[in-house]
Design a protein around this motif. Sequence first.
Motif, short mmCIF file in Angstrom:
data_model
loop_
_atom_site.label_atom_id
_atom_site.label_comp_id
_atom_site.label_asym_id
_atom_site.label_seq_id
_atom_site.Cartn_x
_atom_site.Cartn_y
_atom_site.Cartn_z
N VAL A 309 5.58 3.98 7.10
CA VAL A 309 4.66 3.26 6.21
C VAL A 309 4.44 4.05 4.92
CG1 VAL A 309 2.30 2.42 5.94
CG2 VAL A 309 3.51 2.05 8.10
N ALA A 310 4.24 5.37 5.05
CA ALA A 310 4.01 6.19 3.86
C ALA A 310 5.24 6.20 2.95
CB ALA A 310 3.64 7.61 4.28
N ASP A 311 6.43 6.32 3.53
CA ASP A 311 7.65 6.36 2.73
C ASP A 311 7.89 5.04 2.00
OD1 ASP A 311 8.08 8.92 3.58
OD2 ASP A 311 9.59 8.39 5.09
N ARG A 313 5.62 3.08 0.78
CA ARG A 313 4.46 2.68 -0.03
C ARG A 313 4.83 2.03 -1.37
NH1 ARG A 313 -1.22 5.88 -1.04
NH2 ARG A 313 -2.13 4.29 -2.40
N LEU A 316 5.87 -1.48 -0.60
CA LEU A 316 4.73 -2.24 -0.06
C LEU A 316 3.75 -2.61 -1.17
CD1 LEU A 316 4.13 -0.20 3.22
CD2 LEU A 316 4.91 -2.57 3.11
N GLU A 317 3.54 -1.69 -2.09
CA GLU A 317 2.63 -1.99 -3.19
C GLU A 317 3.20 -3.04 -4.13
OE1 GLU A 317 1.92 1.89 -4.83
OE2 GLU A 317 0.10 2.18 -3.61
N TRP A 322 0.48 -3.10 0.80
CA TRP A 322 0.21 -1.73 1.23
C TRP A 322 -1.03 -1.64 2.12
CZ3 TRP A 322 1.36 2.94 2.48
CH2 TRP A 322 0.40 3.95 2.47
N GLU A 323 -2.15 -2.15 1.66
CA GLU A 323 -3.39 -1.99 2.42
C GLU A 323 -3.32 -2.72 3.75
OE1 GLU A 323 -6.71 -3.11 0.08
OE2 GLU A 323 -6.51 -1.46 -1.35
N THR A 326 -0.83 -0.94 6.18
CA THR A 326 -1.41 0.32 6.65
C THR A 326 -2.44 0.06 7.75
OG1 THR A 326 -1.08 1.35 4.49
CG2 THR A 326 -2.68 2.37 5.96
#
Length: 849
Positions: A309-311, A313, A316-317, A322-323, A326
């Motif tokens: 998920v972090a990679d 981001r 996703l944004e 993203w939110e 997550t």
Amino acid sequence: MGDRPLLGVEEEFHVVDLVSRRAAPEVDRLLERLGGEEFFPELQRSLVETNTPATASLDELRDHVRRLRRTLRTAAEPLGLGVVAAGTVPLVDLSGDDISAGARYERMQHEYQMLVREQHICGVQFHVDVPDRDTAVQVTRRVAPYLPALLATTASSPYWRGHDSGYASYRSMIWQRWPTAGPPGTVETAAEYDAMIDDLIASGTISDAGMLYFDVRPSAHLPTVELRVCDACPEVDDVVLVAGLFRALVGRAIAQTEAGEPLPGVRHELLRSANWRAARSGLEGDLVEIGGTGGPSLVAPALQLGGLVADLRPWLEQSDDWEQVTALAEAVLARGSGAASQRRAFGLRGALADVVDDLVARTQGETLAHEPPEIVPPAPELLATYRPPAYDEAVVGRGTVQPAYGWMFRALERMGPRGLAAAENALHTEQRARGVTFRVGDESEDRLFPLDLIPRIVSREDWLHLSSGLAQRIRALERFVHDAYGRREIVRDGVVPASVIDRAPGRNRAGSLVPADAVRIAVGGIDLVRDRADHWVVLEDNLRVPSGIGYSMMSRRLLRSVMPDLEPPAGVVALDDVPVRMHDALLGAADDATGEAALLTLGRADSAYFEHTLLAEALDIPIVTPSQLQVTGGSVYLVGSARRRRLSALYRRIDEADLARARGADSRPIGRALLAAAASGRVALLNALGNGVADDKLVYVYVPEMIRYYLGEQPVLQNVPTYACIDPEQREHVLDRLDELVLKPVDGYGGAGIVIGPHATPEELDTLGRTVRATPERWIAQDTVQLSTHPTFTDGELQPQAVDLRVFAVQGRSGVDVLPSALSRVAPPGSMVVNSSRGGGAKDTWVLR
């Protein structure tokens, strides 16, 4: 395509009879009531498929999925049918008569035989728009290393034909039997992909492009990339989560393709192995990390999914996901896989009908309320010779299992002694592969950490009680250490004799140099025992360098790895956030938060060095020895790397005596310089030097009074009744009852020097009496507590062995946090001494939600 590529979902559902709970070949009747272009038959007549419209929004996708599920339910219930979104349903008959009509399906049945009859399985397919087929082929190769995390997230098929398969996704095992299933082919362009299809058709392996069953592929009928590796999901939120992640993976892969980055060089067999591990474990055991640069490794699901998920981001944004993604990832990690949910439902009564009912409800976003049974059937084979000497936490009478353990013994009975022996061998293999070892005393060789297979359960109610009492105890002990090195008000007011502090073996003059507002007990380990179900008592406080917290975290990973199918009905409190909570407490205890934290160790010579390295990695802080430190201008620096790094907190896992003798990076003694830096507040030594003044066995006697004195509260947890031999009246009482009491040296460690009166010989008791009379200040005595026992797999069978519980608490400036990473320690058969140095072992401890 726009800024947000469109996505869509194809969901497959089982049709079940609501009375028998068996798969029902009634899809033709169901489809008669549905109509439209969103519902379709599948290969088996007990399966139905829905297709959502293409959408750019995850919220719209969720609405469509819920709408289609509601529509299915409305059509099914009047027919006495239910629909289930899961990889498998527990109760199904393999019949060659239940294949849907149509020339294609009939041809498949003739060609693939039993393989077709086994296809009572459901997946969910995700489609994401791509610019063209050449890009689609590139995307499939680039996303393949990250698909095991998505399979683990959706794993929902533990049961097959009335039995627990031992897998979280047994659907994957069945699906992989197709000749074209698995990771995508090693082609790079659409032309090469089409040529591969032609070759497979020419070989007679498949009859059309739609039978290419790769985990991810260019769609055979849409301008999309199609993800096919996932189980059908009972929870709609899991569908939405994977849709968001897959769209981000595709977006990143397109960017990599446009930038001309090389394709990942992951070998085909590693991709298959990683998917196998995900199917075996789900989110309950370790997964294989193959997308990094360091080669394959086993990692916790929270690290793999959280890292993915972090990679992703940036992508996703771009899609405004993203939110939501997550939050959904955090939720599924807390909840566990669909397979774990089904095992929890089964564990209540051992009834597969409960699993089906739960799946029917969850498919519609509902949760059934269940009450655990009061009577649990015995496990005759495993407990045939099991005879607890006193209170046993899991078994009463002759083989009757306590209700809280009923689910566990159903699973253990299915394994049987041979299965448990195989699991034990697998556990030892995993320990060797990961280097999970410790060393006793002056031994030159490391031993495997002695971990038992059978986890210990602590109920939610017990944990709340223990947490309250331990937080209270740590607060009082913190106040006492400050007072003992300060104004000694507790002595002035006659609560604790001055001699108790002055003669404390752990008293250290360095303790008086610790800043007045410093946190002294950053990490505490409190040992508890119980002799009946509702009676926990504190046995010992460990406030210097308490060990075991890393082993408890690794024990969970090891046990989940070899027996991921163990799942209590209430669920288990996860340990994934323990490192974060520890890290926050350590930095929160430092006056200067601008520097870094590090774990300070003696090095490989320390018997618990494995635990030190494990904790440093989990906390994401460097592990350092004194020889890597330099004190300059009152500040502490880590040297020897590319640049000096200033440290504001040192998590101290080195004894005070070793630290006093240690030399720094400049080869000069560093102990005093570190102490001076700590005294000035430039670095926090955690735990503080001198904490031993509060954790010897004589000071222990006065802790209940400390709680009353410092906090104005009654102790939540009591001590074992203890007698200070330095007191003349109490000493005579002890000498009169030597054969009934347990005698302990005040400065004893690791069980050394303990004499258990009821087990001692007359000669040993006579010698002990003379020793106590000669040096009464060195001894305390305690009433004998008959430690509770717990089933432990020893020498090929379950034996009742005594256990205690070490609970860890961390403390920053914001207060005390009691961690769920407790470690149960196990005595050898027939003994009550649990210390590993005396032959004891450990158990994973499951705090129930």
